[in-house]
Design an enzyme around this catalytic site. Sequence first.
Site, PDB file in Angstrom:
ATOM      1  N   CYS A   1       0.888  -1.244  -0.210  1.00  0.00           N
ATOM      2  CA  CYS A   1      -0.001  -0.140  -0.063  1.00  0.00           C
ATOM      3  C   CYS A   1       0.807   1.523  -0.017  1.00  0.00           C
ATOM      4  CB  CYS A   1      -0.978   0.088   1.172  1.00  0.00           C
ATOM      5  SG  CYS A   1       0.016   0.200   2.850  1.00  0.00           S
TER       6      CYS A   1
ATOM      7  N   CYS B   1      -2.469  -4.321   7.217  1.00  0.00           N
ATOM      8  CA  CYS B   1      -1.552  -3.748   7.966  1.00  0.00           C
ATOM      9  C   CYS B   1      -0.911  -4.538   9.447  1.00  0.00           C
ATOM     10  CB  CYS B   1      -2.393  -2.688   8.965  1.00  0.00           C
ATOM     11  SG  CYS B   1      -3.393  -1.448   7.825  1.00  0.00           S
TER      12      CYS B   1
END
Length: 149
Positions: free
Chosen positions: A50, A119
Site C-alpha cells: 500500500c 496492516c
Amino acid sequence: MTSAWDEFQEQIKAQMMEIYSETVVDHTLNPRNLGSFPDADGYANITGPCGDTMEMWLKLDGNIIIKAGFITDGCGTTIASGSMVTEIVKDKSLAEALKISQKDVLDALGGLPEESEHCALLASNTLKAAIRDCLAMQKEPWKKAYRKY
Ligand code: FES
C-alpha cells in the site's frame, strides 16, 4: 467539567468503536512502544504494497527480546498493529518471535476490517525482518559499529 475538546475526542472514539474493536481503538489512540531507542540489536524498515512504511528496533538479552520500538507513516490500524506486535514480542526468544504471524496480530487486536488486515501483515513482516537483522548481527557483530540508526 468536560471541555469541548474532550467531547470531540469522545465522539471520535465512539465512531471508531462502530468499526474497530476496543483493543484496536486503544492501541491506535495510545500506541505502545512508539519510537526508536539507541543501541538496538536489530532493525528493519519495510514498505508494504500500500506504500506505507514501518520501522522497528529490537533489543536483546541473549536470545530474548526485552524491548521493541516502532514508527510508521501508516494509518491508525497500522499504528495499532505496530503497537500490538511490539507488545506481544516482549520476553519471547528469537525463535518464538519468528513464529508471530499476521493472524497472531489480528487475533490479539480482536480483528480488523478485511480492507485493513494487511496492516497486521506489515507489522508481522517488519518484526520478522528485524529478527533476521538480530540474527545477522549476532553472526557479524562488528557490523554494528557501522549502523546509523
Ligand atoms: Fe497501509 Fe495500513 S493502510 S499498512
